[in-house]
Design an enzyme around this catalytic site. Sequence first.
Site, short mmCIF file in Angstrom:
data_model
loop_
_atom_site.label_atom_id
_atom_site.label_comp_id
_atom_site.label_asym_id
_atom_site.label_seq_id
_atom_site.Cartn_x
_atom_site.Cartn_y
_atom_site.Cartn_z
N CYS A 96 51.26 37.85 34.54
CA CYS A 96 50.76 38.93 35.40
C CYS A 96 51.19 38.83 36.85
CB CYS A 96 49.24 38.98 35.46
SG CYS A 96 48.34 38.42 34.09
N HIS A 118 44.20 42.94 28.17
CA HIS A 118 45.57 43.42 28.40
C HIS A 118 46.46 42.86 27.30
CE1 HIS A 118 45.66 44.23 33.06
NE2 HIS A 118 45.62 45.37 32.41
N ASP A 121 43.30 41.99 43.86
CA ASP A 121 44.01 41.87 42.58
C ASP A 121 45.45 42.37 42.65
OD1 ASP A 121 42.23 40.62 40.86
OD2 ASP A 121 41.23 42.50 40.31
N ARG A 179 42.24 48.97 29.00
CA ARG A 179 42.77 49.38 30.31
C ARG A 179 43.75 50.55 30.23
NH1 ARG A 179 42.16 45.52 34.30
NH2 ARG A 179 40.30 44.28 33.91
N ARG A 183 40.92 48.92 41.89
CA ARG A 183 42.36 48.62 41.89
C ARG A 183 43.25 49.85 42.09
NH1 ARG A 183 44.79 44.32 37.88
NH2 ARG A 183 46.33 44.53 39.54
N1 ARG Z 1 41.50 40.70 37.90
C1 ARG Z 1 42.60 41.43 37.36
C2 ARG Z 1 42.08 42.57 36.50
O1 ARG Z 1 41.16 42.38 35.77
C3 ARG Z 1 43.48 40.53 36.58
C4 ARG Z 1 44.72 41.19 36.07
C5 ARG Z 1 45.56 40.27 35.29
N2 ARG Z 1 46.73 40.89 34.85
C6 ARG Z 1 47.21 40.92 33.62
N3 ARG Z 1 48.33 41.53 33.42
N4 ARG Z 1 46.58 40.42 32.59
O2 ARG Z 1 42.58 43.66 36.54
#
Ligand code: ARG
Length: 298
Positions: free
Chosen positions: A292, A196, A86, A167, A116
């Site tokens: 993103c 997000h 990611d 998040r 991550r």
């Molecule tokens: N798979 C990543 C996650 O869930 C995707 C992130 C996408 N980024 C964003 N800024 N929406 O963290």
Amino acid sequence: MSRVITSADQITFNRSDLQPMPVPGKVMMVKPTFFDVEYVINPHMKNQVGRVDTMQAENEWEHLRDGYKELGYSVQIVDGVEGYPDMVFSANQSLPYIAPDGGKEVVMSVMNSSQRKGEVPYIEEFYKQEGYTIHHANLTGDESFEGMGDALWHFKRGLLWGAYGFRSSLKVYEQISDLFDVPVIALELQSDTFYHLDTCLCILNEDTALIYSDAFNAEGLELIHAVFDTVIEATSYEAETLFAVNAVCPDGKNVLIQQGCTDVNQKLRDAGFYVHEYSTYEFIKSGGSVFCLKMLLW
Ligand code: ARG
């Protein structure tokens, strides 16, 4: 004194009195060499493990990179790292800032998921080489902050829009408000499909935003409407399936957006924007699209 705003009656500033911020001229992207869906940390990733066409993903990423170059941006590339599929979502590991005196600073993220967390030091290294002053949020336990996934600068102004709920933790915005001496408008996200802020709020220019309204509660919508004169709304199909709101308008005129957002694109054109469509289908499998895949810098 931190200024975190959670309801419209707390807005005491006029937009035009806010500290000016230059428009970004650079883009940082992370190579998709190791991009894949290997785990599930958002609803879009369900049933997508092992289903990424990696060749296609590279093509999509290269087209997007070339799109920035064609618009006149200098693109800086950071290598991907094996084991961090990611990391290509380079909006997430940091929140950069440019001070009125031109000083460049950055707050590094504390990623929410264990998978991550290890991406962040690699991006921090990039900022060190660029001469940024590096800051770390003071978070504990399960608190987190996912950079420009959740924290968006108002167009040309020292005003931050910060989301919390999935998040990022509300607490971080007090720290950022103090650190950069800017007001932060805090929005509580309501749906894990829009986990997000960059999936449901796209700041197009100083007075126009594109949103997916179901991702916010009443206070959030009131805040958005209090600051933006024009609010364009995406349909649920385009917002959820095509990530229409995960678009980017780096200069207040040109919008880079996932291919096929017919309804949103018409509304954008009617409002005077130029639309540039890109295919990001492989990245949508991971829950991300155009916004993103880059970090805008000065
Ligand atoms: N798979 C990543 C996650 O869930 C995707 C992130 C996408 N980024 C964003 N800024 N929406 O963290």
